[in-house]
Design an enzyme around this catalytic site. Structure first.
Site, PDB file in Angstrom:
ATOM      1  CB  SER A 116      -0.971  -0.046   1.187  1.00 34.92           C
ATOM      2  OG  SER A 116      -2.022   0.868   1.025  1.00 34.92           O
ATOM      3  CG  ASP A 176      -7.268  -3.080  -2.576  1.00 37.10           C
ATOM      4  OD1 ASP A 176      -7.868  -2.262  -1.849  1.00 37.10           O
ATOM      5  OD2 ASP A 176      -6.048  -3.315  -2.479  1.00 37.10           O
ATOM      6  CG  HIS A 203      -5.844  -2.672   1.127  1.00 33.49           C
ATOM      7  ND1 HIS A 203      -5.241  -2.191  -0.013  1.00 33.49           N
ATOM      8  CD2 HIS A 203      -5.226  -2.037   2.166  1.00 33.49           C
ATOM      9  CE1 HIS A 203      -4.319  -1.290   0.323  1.00 33.49           C
ATOM     10  NE2 HIS A 203      -4.287  -1.207   1.641  1.00 33.49           N
TER      11      HIS A 203
END
Length: 224
Positions: A116, A176, A203
């Site tokens: 991320s 996601d 995610h």
């Protein structure tokens, strides 16, 4: 005859992840790569203080459990939005220096892995290294999970216009909702010869059997 030494990989956590939490989140991946790769986890330099925790005693949370971030997208609040154009990238230089120190003190490393916000930072680190930043030598490879191209004023975005010339594996989920898959596809397009690995989840860092085989196939080309 002894087998090849495990590859050493510096892993950069996502936003609002503690060092302990990130180690737990990468536990399945660590198990899947046992004997092939050693994962060294690193969280961001900036503690994140929630409004609900504002009255807590300073230092009451163990350092390894403190939620952290690499940089913030607002000047006054400890928040970050990957999908909106920010007015600042507060704390970015400290983030880069944290990675540089880890590479120097904990290395050498064969590769980088980022999740991320950590994936966006890992890509930026490699771009800066390719552009001549002496703090960052290019690793043998990079693995970016739920990554995105960082946005923001004051960010040397031109270095991320590519192409970045190092082997890369880009992992992202079809569902996601934090970092939509098209964001990860855009980041992958900055790398020459990139490999993409999609999964049906959201995610997180996937480590089920299909992903394990893809990770191993990618990493085996760097084993010595």
């Amino acid at each position: 005859m002894a087998g090849p030494q495990p590859l050493r990989v510096l892993c950069l956590a996502g936003f609002r992840q503690s060092e302990r939490g990130f180690r737990e989140k990468t536990g399945a991946l660590r198990k899947a790569l046992r004997g092939r790769a050693e994962l060294v986890c690193l969280s961001g330099p900036h503690p994140i203080v929630d409004a609900a925790d504002a009255g807590s005693e300073p230092g009451s949370c163990p350092p390894e459990e403190q939620l952290r971030g690499w940089w913030f997208s607002e000047q006054e609040a400890d928040v970050f939005s990957a999908l909106q154009e920010p007015t600042v990238c507060r704390g970015l230089e400290e983030a880069l220096e944290t990675v540089a120190q880890a590479l120097n003190k904990l290395g050498p490393f064969d590769g980088l892995l980022g999740f991320s916000q950590g994936a966006a930072l890992a890509a930026l680190v490699c771009a800066l290294g390719q552009a001549g930043d002496s703090r960052f030598s290019l690793p043998k490879f990079i693995i970016l999970v739920s990554g995105f191209c960082p946005r923001g004023l004051g960010l040397p975005e031109s270095v991320l216009q590519g192409p970045l010339s190092l082997p890369s594996l880009h992992v992202f989920g079809d569902t996601d909702r934090v970092i939509p898959s098209q964001e990860s596809v855009q980041l992958a397009s900055r790398f020459t010869g990139c490999i993409t690995l999609t999964h049906t989840g959201g995610h997180f860092i996937p480590a089920a059997a299909p992903q394990r085989q893809a990770y191993l196939k990618f990493l085996d080309q760097f084993a010595e």
